[in-house]
Design a protein around this motif. Structure first.
Motif, PDB file in Angstrom:
ATOM      1  N   VAL A   1       0.840  -1.195   0.000  1.00 35.35           N
ATOM      2  CA  VAL A   1       0.000   0.000   0.000  1.00 35.35           C
ATOM      3  C   VAL A   1       0.878   1.250   0.000  1.00 35.35           C
ATOM      4  N   GLU A   2       1.924   1.254   0.825  1.00 32.10           N
ATOM      5  CA  GLU A   2       2.825   2.404   0.904  1.00 32.10           C
ATOM      6  C   GLU A   2       3.541   2.637  -0.427  1.00 32.10           C
ATOM      7  N   ILE A   3       4.143   1.586  -0.980  1.00 27.49           N
ATOM      8  CA  ILE A   3       4.906   1.717  -2.229  1.00 27.49           C
ATOM      9  C   ILE A   3       3.996   2.150  -3.372  1.00 27.49           C
ATOM     10  N   LEU A   4       2.837   1.505  -3.493  1.00 29.85           N
ATOM     11  CA  LEU A   4       1.911   1.868  -4.561  1.00 29.85           C
ATOM     12  C   LEU A   4       1.379   3.283  -4.355  1.00 29.85           C
ATOM     13  N   GLY A   5       1.111   3.668  -3.117  1.00 28.08           N
ATOM     14  CA  GLY A   5       0.673   5.035  -2.825  1.00 28.08           C
ATOM     15  C   GLY A   5       1.715   6.052  -3.247  1.00 28.08           C
ATOM     16  N   ASN A   6       2.980   5.738  -3.019  1.00 26.91           N
ATOM     17  CA  ASN A   6       4.063   6.621  -3.449  1.00 26.91           C
ATOM     18  C   ASN A   6       4.144   6.724  -4.968  1.00 26.91           C
ATOM     19  N   MET A   7       3.580   5.738  -5.653  1.00 27.69           N
ATOM     20  CA  MET A   7       3.529   5.761  -7.122  1.00 27.69           C
ATOM     21  C   MET A   7       2.234   6.420  -7.609  1.00 27.69           C
ATOM     22  N   GLY A   8       1.379   6.876  -6.685  1.00 29.27           N
ATOM     23  CA  GLY A   8       0.125   7.508  -7.052  1.00 29.27           C
ATOM     24  C   GLY A   8      -1.013   6.542  -7.304  1.00 29.27           C
ATOM     25  N   LEU A   9      -0.873   5.306  -6.820  1.00 29.27           N
ATOM     26  CA  LEU A   9      -1.905   4.284  -7.036  1.00 29.27           C
ATOM     27  C   LEU A   9      -2.704   4.058  -5.765  1.00 29.27           C
ATOM     28  N   ASP A  10      -3.957   3.667  -5.953  1.00 35.74           N
ATOM     29  CA  ASP A  10      -4.846   3.397  -4.830  1.00 35.74           C
ATOM     30  C   ASP A  10      -4.439   2.126  -4.093  1.00 35.74           C
ATOM     31  N   ASP A  11      -4.922   2.018  -2.866  1.00 38.32           N
ATOM     32  CA  ASP A  11      -4.735   0.821  -2.046  1.00 38.32           C
ATOM     33  C   ASP A  11      -5.381  -0.356  -2.773  1.00 38.32           C
ATOM     34  N   PRO A  12      -4.592  -1.341  -3.194  1.00 41.98           N
ATOM     35  CA  PRO A  12      -5.164  -2.454  -3.956  1.00 41.98           C
ATOM     36  C   PRO A  12      -6.040  -3.363  -3.106  1.00 41.98           C
ATOM     37  N   TYR A  13      -5.904  -3.306  -1.803  1.00 39.89           N
ATOM     38  CA  TYR A  13      -6.664  -4.205  -0.945  1.00 39.89           C
ATOM     39  C   TYR A  13      -8.050  -3.677  -0.616  1.00 39.89           C
ATOM     40  N   THR A  14      -8.337  -2.450  -1.005  1.00 39.45           N
ATOM     41  CA  THR A  14      -9.708  -1.968  -0.875  1.00 39.45           C
ATOM     42  C   THR A  14     -10.551  -2.462  -2.059  1.00 39.45           C
ATOM     43  N   LEU A  15      -9.859  -2.911  -3.113  1.00 39.33           N
ATOM     44  CA  LEU A  15     -10.549  -3.358  -4.302  1.00 39.33           C
ATOM     45  C   LEU A  15     -10.309  -4.836  -4.596  1.00 39.33           C
TER      46      LEU A  15
END
Length: 170
Positions: free
Chosen positions: A152-166
């Motif tokens: 979640v942190e790494i993807l968030g730093n890339m501007g991506l949403d939390d994948p585990y909410t979806l």
């Protein structure tokens, strides 16, 4: 970065795999202050049939999966939720991390089911695979919590949403 990409399924060529994989690998390694230029990773971009064969051979599960990883070294923490060992350079000065395989059909199917772009799911799966190479896992609950938090942190730093909410299919 020594990211060697082998495309066995031509559908990956139209997905922008090379650029997306470099972004995801760089972001994941950067989180741990590892210079991507010093690290070696091989990425196999294949289809469901090939990954099912690999899954059968290495995990005794003869079904397709989204991503598989083979760390060059076992870096896993001995205690649940612990910090894995830091990878070290070999005699050449490079840090061999290991291999990742990703399956097109499964990745496409999961992205569609989660109603998110294939590119975002691909970045997530590559980050997930790199974390496995770095000694993270999700078999034990405390380890899964740590690994998912890092994703979640790494993807968030890339501007991506939390994948585990979806999508909690990993």
């Amino acid at each position: 970065m020594a990211l060697e990409i082998t495309i066995e399924d031509s559908r990956w060529q139209d997905a922008g795999l090379e650029e997306l994989a470099h972004q995801a690998v760089g972001a994941a390694l950067g989180r741990f202050d590892l210079d991507p230029e010093d690290c070696e990773i091989a990425l196999l971009a294949c289809g469901d049939d090939q990954i099912a064969d690999l899954n059968a051979e290495f995990r005794e599960k003869p079904v397709p999966t989204n991503v598989l990883s083979w760390p060059a070294e076992d870096l896993a923490a001995p205690e649940p939720g612990g910090q894995p060992s830091r990878p070290e350079a070999d005699f050449t000065g490079e840090i061999p991390l290991g291999d990742i395989a990703i399956a097109y059909e499964t990745c496409q199917r999961e992205a569609s089911a989660a109603k998110k772009p294939l590119e975002d799911h691909l970045r997530h799966l590559v980050v997930h695979g790199v974390l496995h190479l770095l000694g993270y896992d999700h078999i034990r609950d405390p380890d899964a919590t740590v690994m998912e938090g890092l994703e979640v942190e790494i993807l968030g730093n890339m501007g991506l949403d939390d994948p585990y909410t979806l999508d909690d299919s990993l």
